[in-house]
Design a protein around this motif. Structure first.
Motif, PDB file in Angstrom:
ATOM      1  N   PHE A  38       6.398   4.980  -0.098  1.00 39.04           N
ATOM      2  CA  PHE A  38       6.334   3.995   0.975  1.00 39.04           C
ATOM      3  C   PHE A  38       6.609   4.689   2.312  1.00 39.04           C
ATOM      4  CE2 PHE A  38       7.444  -0.264   2.876  1.00 39.04           C
ATOM      5  CZ  PHE A  38       6.199  -0.821   2.643  1.00 39.04           C
ATOM      6  N   PHE A  39       6.557   3.949   3.390  1.00 38.10           N
ATOM      7  CA  PHE A  39       6.584   4.547   4.727  1.00 38.10           C
ATOM      8  C   PHE A  39       7.294   3.624   5.701  1.00 38.10           C
ATOM      9  CE2 PHE A  39       2.685   2.306   3.769  1.00 38.10           C
ATOM     10  CZ  PHE A  39       2.705   1.309   4.708  1.00 38.10           C
ATOM     11  N   CYS A  82       0.869  -1.159   0.000  1.00 36.63           N
ATOM     12  CA  CYS A  82       0.000   0.000   0.000  1.00 36.63           C
ATOM     13  C   CYS A  82       0.909   1.213   0.000  1.00 36.63           C
ATOM     14  CB  CYS A  82      -0.944  -0.014   1.182  1.00 36.63           C
ATOM     15  SG  CYS A  82      -0.190  -0.369   2.746  1.00 36.63           S
ATOM     16  N   SER A  83       0.370   2.310  -0.355  1.00 35.17           N
ATOM     17  CA  SER A  83       1.212   3.454  -0.671  1.00 35.17           C
ATOM     18  C   SER A  83       1.071   4.563   0.352  1.00 35.17           C
ATOM     19  CB  SER A  83       0.864   3.989  -2.051  1.00 35.17           C
ATOM     20  OG  SER A  83       1.054   2.984  -2.999  1.00 35.17           O
ATOM     21  N   GLU A  97      10.258   3.826  13.209  1.00 38.42           N
ATOM     22  CA  GLU A  97      11.287   3.304  14.102  1.00 38.42           C
ATOM     23  C   GLU A  97      11.204   4.060  15.423  1.00 38.42           C
ATOM     24  OE1 GLU A  97      13.306   0.798  13.874  1.00 38.42           O
ATOM     25  OE2 GLU A  97      13.138   0.281  11.742  1.00 38.42           O
ATOM     26  N   PHE A 138      -0.909   2.780   7.462  1.00 39.18           N
ATOM     27  CA  PHE A 138      -2.004   1.886   7.818  1.00 39.18           C
ATOM     28  C   PHE A 138      -2.264   1.835   9.314  1.00 39.18           C
ATOM     29  CE2 PHE A 138       1.825  -0.609   7.927  1.00 39.18           C
ATOM     30  CZ  PHE A 138       1.673  -1.421   9.040  1.00 39.18           C
ATOM     31  N   ARG A 139      -1.278   2.283  10.131  1.00 42.30           N
ATOM     32  CA  ARG A 139      -1.498   2.304  11.582  1.00 42.30           C
ATOM     33  C   ARG A 139      -2.254   3.552  12.025  1.00 42.30           C
ATOM     34  NH1 ARG A 139       4.291   0.818  14.343  1.00 42.30           N
ATOM     35  NH2 ARG A 139       4.673  -1.180  13.344  1.00 42.30           N
ATOM     36  N   PHE A 179       7.887   8.093   9.054  1.00 38.69           N
ATOM     37  CA  PHE A 179       8.280   8.806   7.836  1.00 38.69           C
ATOM     38  C   PHE A 179       7.623   8.186   6.611  1.00 38.69           C
ATOM     39  CE2 PHE A 179      11.208   5.301   7.579  1.00 38.69           C
ATOM     40  CZ  PHE A 179      11.674   5.141   8.879  1.00 38.69           C
ATOM     41  N   TRP A 208      11.258  -1.584   6.804  1.00 38.98           N
ATOM     42  CA  TRP A 208      10.660  -0.667   5.825  1.00 38.98           C
ATOM     43  C   TRP A 208      11.567  -0.456   4.612  1.00 38.98           C
ATOM     44  CZ3 TRP A 208      14.305   3.088   5.855  1.00 38.98           C
ATOM     45  CH2 TRP A 208      15.020   3.269   7.035  1.00 38.98           C
ATOM     46  N   ARG A 254      13.840  -4.908  20.686  1.00 37.78           N
ATOM     47  CA  ARG A 254      12.972  -5.797  19.892  1.00 37.78           C
ATOM     48  C   ARG A 254      13.586  -7.196  19.841  1.00 37.78           C
ATOM     49  NH1 ARG A 254      11.997  -1.242  15.838  1.00 37.78           N
ATOM     50  NH2 ARG A 254      13.766  -2.079  14.698  1.00 37.78           N
ATOM     51  N   LYS A 289      -5.664  -5.491   4.397  1.00 38.73           N
ATOM     52  CA  LYS A 289      -4.371  -5.053   3.890  1.00 38.73           C
ATOM     53  C   LYS A 289      -3.457  -4.661   5.051  1.00 38.73           C
ATOM     54  CE  LYS A 289      -4.266  -1.418   1.126  1.00 38.73           C
ATOM     55  NZ  LYS A 289      -4.488  -0.668  -0.120  1.00 38.73           N
ATOM     56  N   ALA A 290      -4.043  -3.985   6.028  1.00 38.64           N
ATOM     57  CA  ALA A 290      -3.253  -3.576   7.175  1.00 38.64           C
ATOM     58  C   ALA A 290      -2.714  -4.793   7.923  1.00 38.64           C
ATOM     59  CB  ALA A 290      -4.094  -2.719   8.108  1.00 38.64           C
ATOM     60  N   HIS A 311       0.405   0.578  -7.131  1.00 39.02           N
ATOM     61  CA  HIS A 311       0.778  -0.833  -7.188  1.00 39.02           C
ATOM     62  C   HIS A 311      -0.207  -1.691  -7.971  1.00 39.02           C
ATOM     63  CE1 HIS A 311       4.137  -0.588  -4.333  1.00 39.02           C
ATOM     64  NE2 HIS A 311       3.416   0.321  -3.713  1.00 39.02           N
TER      65      HIS A 311
END
Lengths: 143, 215
Positions: A104-105, A12-13, A108, A22-23, A57, B38, B30, B2-3, B180
């Protein structure tokens, strides 16, 4: 291969200027540095013994950018108001510049501590070098 | 959904097959994921996965005229003038180093109609090479050359098979619905059998946004 398929299915973008993924919304102070939309916030993660900063970011451009969280300088004050340079807690020495794909994202969270064990009460970070594709321009944020 | 998939990806344990419960998001604390998940996407090649429906019209029946088993593949007068195939095309593509050239591999599986017997299976495997260009930010045109082979299987009491080479010139148009995902259509004409034409419609998932084509 499973990760590849997952990635394909999940791709997803990031939408430029949205400061969200998405969060949900990126927490903290928002800045845009070149192609990078960035939010810097304080984290309350209980695992951190010192101040922890969350970086969220997104790449608003149609080409990859290099995210360099290792370039961030941090400083804080102790109970007496004395300023201390802080270093990232990175026992496995993972921090390094990495590419972030177009649109993208990522997120951290990094813990900082003084060289001598002292309680630190406020933290400021210089995020001017986080986009390694842009010239470093000192940009202090105190979330 | 999707999430959830993204979460699965980003939190996937380093060692597949072992469960791992993450207790902290802080670097160095972690246990399950390493730094910079990412950044993985930018290191993947730009791969495209297409699923299309195809319809092919044959100027001459593709079986019967080429087979030695004329008795098995005898065509009716009506079928001889009109023969078609339909089915599903799966396609995987990637750009070549010499942008904007790309290559793709395809597998078609479908049915051949209007032949005697009334139904036959058709499968086709081809490789394609082409070039594409964005005419707008979301519309992409492509021209490509595809070559390979196809096989027919007819059940006439005993299974009979036949095959032939494929060489097609094609034009494609794709619309980027999201960075995408594209929806597209193509037309193709055979360079071996004049009058044979193919039409496809479908959608594709792209691993990299806009195929990592930077414009």
């Amino acid at each position: 291969m499973n990760r590849l398929l997952l990635l394909l299915a999940a791709s997803c973008s990031y939408k430029a200027g949205s400061f969200s993924d998405f969060r949900g919304a990126f927490p903290g102070t928002r800045q845009t540095i070149g192609c990078v939309d960035l939010a810097v916030g304080r984290s309350s993660d209980p695992a951190a013994s010192g101040p922890a900063i969350s970086y969220s970011f997104g790449n608003r451009c149609l080409h990859p950018v290099t995210i360099d969280l290792a370039s961030i300088h941090a400083r804080g004050h102790d109970a007496d108001g004395l300023e201390h340079a802080l270093t990232a807690f990175d026992p496995r020495q993972e921090l390094r510049p990495l590419p972030l794909d177009s649109l993208f994202f990522g997120r951290e969270t990094i813990e900082y501590s003084a060289r001598i064990p002292l309680p630190i009460y406020d933290v400021c970070v210089d995020i001017g070098g986080i986009n390694a594709d842009e010239p470093h321009s000192e940009t202090w944020v105190c979330p | 959904m999707k999430a959830a998939l993204v979460l699965l990806l980003l939190a996937a344990p380093a060692h597949a097959g072992h469960s791992c419960a993450e207790t902290s998001e802080v670097l160095g604390h972690r246990q399950c994921s390493s730094y910079g998940a990412w950044g993985a996407l930018a290191r993947f090649p730009s791969i495209t996965f297409d699923t299309e429906l195809f319809h092919e019209h044959f100027a001459q029946p593709p079986v019967g005229s080429t087979t030695a088993s004329a008795g098995v593949f005898a065509m009716t007068g009506q079928a001889a003038s009109d023969s078609t195939a339909w089915g599903v095309r799966f396609r995987v593509g990637a750009p070549l180093m010499l942008h904007p050239l790309y290559f793709a591999f395809e597998l078609d599986i479908g049915g051949l109609s209007s032949v005697d017997p009334a139904y036959a299976l058709m499968s086709q495997a081809v490789a394609a090479v082409g070039a594409h260009a964005h005419v707008t930010q979301t519309i992409m045109l492509s021209a490509e050359l595809a070559g390979g082979a196809r096989m027919y299987s007819l059940m006439t009491g005993a299974e009979e098979t036949d095959g032939q080479g494929v060489l097609e010139a094609r034009g494609r148009i794709d619309w980027w619905a999201t960075p995408h995902m594209t929806f597209g259509a193509s037309i193709g004409t055979s360079l071996i059998d004049a009058g044979d034409q193919t039409f496809t419609v479908g959608f594709a998932g792209h691993l990299r946004a806009f195929d990592a084509h930077f414009y």
